[in-house]
Design a protein around this motif. Structure first.
Motif, PDB file in Angstrom:
ATOM      1  N   ALA A  20      -2.095  33.422  46.093  1.00 59.69           N
ATOM      2  CA  ALA A  20      -3.481  33.682  46.474  1.00 59.69           C
ATOM      3  C   ALA A  20      -4.338  32.466  46.120  1.00 59.69           C
ATOM      4  CB  ALA A  20      -3.997  34.937  45.789  1.00 59.69           C
ATOM      5  N   ASP A  21      -5.621  32.536  46.490  1.00 52.24           N
ATOM      6  CA  ASP A  21      -6.511  31.396  46.316  1.00 52.24           C
ATOM      7  C   ASP A  21      -6.704  31.016  44.854  1.00 52.24           C
ATOM      8  OD1 ASP A  21      -6.819  31.303  49.042  1.00 52.24           O
ATOM      9  OD2 ASP A  21      -8.658  32.498  49.056  1.00 52.24           O
ATOM     10  N   LEU A  22      -6.800  31.996  43.968  1.00 49.74           N
ATOM     11  CA  LEU A  22      -7.024  31.717  42.558  1.00 49.74           C
ATOM     12  C   LEU A  22      -5.737  31.188  41.940  1.00 49.74           C
ATOM     13  CD1 LEU A  22      -9.268  32.041  40.381  1.00 49.74           C
ATOM     14  CD2 LEU A  22      -8.200  34.220  39.777  1.00 49.74           C
ATOM     15  N   PRO A  23      -5.749  29.977  41.342  1.00 53.38           N
ATOM     16  CA  PRO A  23      -4.517  29.396  40.782  1.00 53.38           C
ATOM     17  C   PRO A  23      -3.830  30.340  39.806  1.00 53.38           C
ATOM     18  CG  PRO A  23      -6.296  27.780  40.767  1.00 53.38           C
ATOM     19  CD  PRO A  23      -6.919  29.090  41.162  1.00 53.38           C
TER      20      PRO A  23
ATOM     21  N   TRP B   4      -0.768  36.191  54.935  1.00 52.10           N
ATOM     22  CA  TRP B   4       0.085  36.139  53.752  1.00 52.10           C
ATOM     23  C   TRP B   4       1.534  35.791  54.055  1.00 52.10           C
ATOM     24  CZ3 TRP B   4      -3.014  35.994  49.798  1.00 52.10           C
ATOM     25  CH2 TRP B   4      -4.211  36.701  49.829  1.00 52.10           C
TER      26      TRP B   4
ATOM     27  N   TYR C 239     -16.510  31.520  37.334  1.00 52.66           N
ATOM     28  CA  TYR C 239     -16.041  31.484  38.728  1.00 52.66           C
ATOM     29  C   TYR C 239     -16.821  32.496  39.538  1.00 52.66           C
ATOM     30  CZ  TYR C 239     -12.050  28.656  37.260  1.00 52.66           C
ATOM     31  OH  TYR C 239     -11.258  27.663  36.781  1.00 52.66           O
TER      32      TYR C 239
ATOM     33  N   LEU D 270      -6.979  39.636  41.498  1.00 54.69           N
ATOM     34  CA  LEU D 270      -6.523  38.251  41.418  1.00 54.69           C
ATOM     35  C   LEU D 270      -6.782  37.640  40.047  1.00 54.69           C
ATOM     36  CD1 LEU D 270      -7.525  36.810  44.911  1.00 54.69           C
ATOM     37  CD2 LEU D 270      -5.330  37.710  44.150  1.00 54.69           C
TER      38      LEU D 270
END
Length: 218
Positions: free
Chosen positions: A11-14, A104, A218, A188
């Motif tokens: 997903a976008d969040l590391p 995805w 964030y 996330l």
């Protein structure tokens, strides 16, 4: 019992990811992919599939999944199957999937599978092997397992929430101190702690102290 493939989508969040279970069938329709959301309280089926299957309407209902909270139509599903494991008469909520089908790397995505449906499986998420396993209605302790190279696999137990039987909790240990947190694969954020949770881990609960330590918002 091996139920089917488990797809891990970054997903976008590391450091975070989404979990998708394959070989999902709704009234025999499939195979479909289902997004696993252990923090959700219901099985949410794509509204176009609900129309295609002509699922009988029951009543409006409240729901809470990664799309948020709201009111939607509840329907009866005659058959929910993961691989060859089948369950009859399952309540589902109709809602549009909150993401593009090709986002995805798996499709078609037919449902968001919440804890209420997952608990029927007593699931084991084999993250290394990429498989969804089921322990059945009366699960036995997990046997010692090893991967193909012979190294031991790490396991982490999920505990039934004492106040909400349809959700799970997980033990988190930091610096020798332990707290029990909601296990939510729909979130996330890797770990979200309340002020009480931070204090239980002997960590500062105030935002200013974390900013002094270099934390960013964030």
């Amino acid at each position: 019992v091996d139920v089917g493939p488990l797809h891990l989508a970054p997903a976008d969040l590391p450091g975070s990811l989404r979990l998708f279970a394959g070989d999902l069938r709704l009234n025999g329709l499939g195979p479909l992919w289902g997004l696993l959301d252990t923090g959700a309280d219901k099985l949410v089926v794509d509204d176009q599939l609900v129309g295609h299957l002509a699922l009988p309407f029951v009543a409006p209902t409240r729901f809470a999944v990664l799309v948020g909270e709201g009111t939607a139509a509840m329907h009866w599903l005659d058959s929910l199957a993961f691989g060859h494991l089948e369950h009859a008469q399952v309540q589902v909520v109709s809602h549009a999937m909150p993401f593009p089908q090709d986002m995805w790397g798996v499709e078609p995505i037919g449902a968001i599978v919440g804890s209420q449906a997952l608990r029927r499986l007593n699931p084991v998420l084999d993250l290394r092997g990429g498989r969804l396993l089921a322990r059945g209605h009366e699960p036995l302790p997990l046997a010692a397992r090893a991967d193909a190279a012979g190294s031991a696999l790490a396991t982490c137990a999920l505990h039934a929430d004492a106040d909400d039987g349809d959700s799970w909790q997980i033990d988190v240990e930091v610096g020798g101190r332990r707290v029990r947190a909601l296990f939510d694969t729909g979130s996330l954020v890797l770990l979200r702690l309340s002020p009480a949770g931070l204090r239980a881990l002997d960590l500062p609960a105030g935002r200013a102290e974390w900013e002094r330590r270099g934390a960013r918002s964030y």
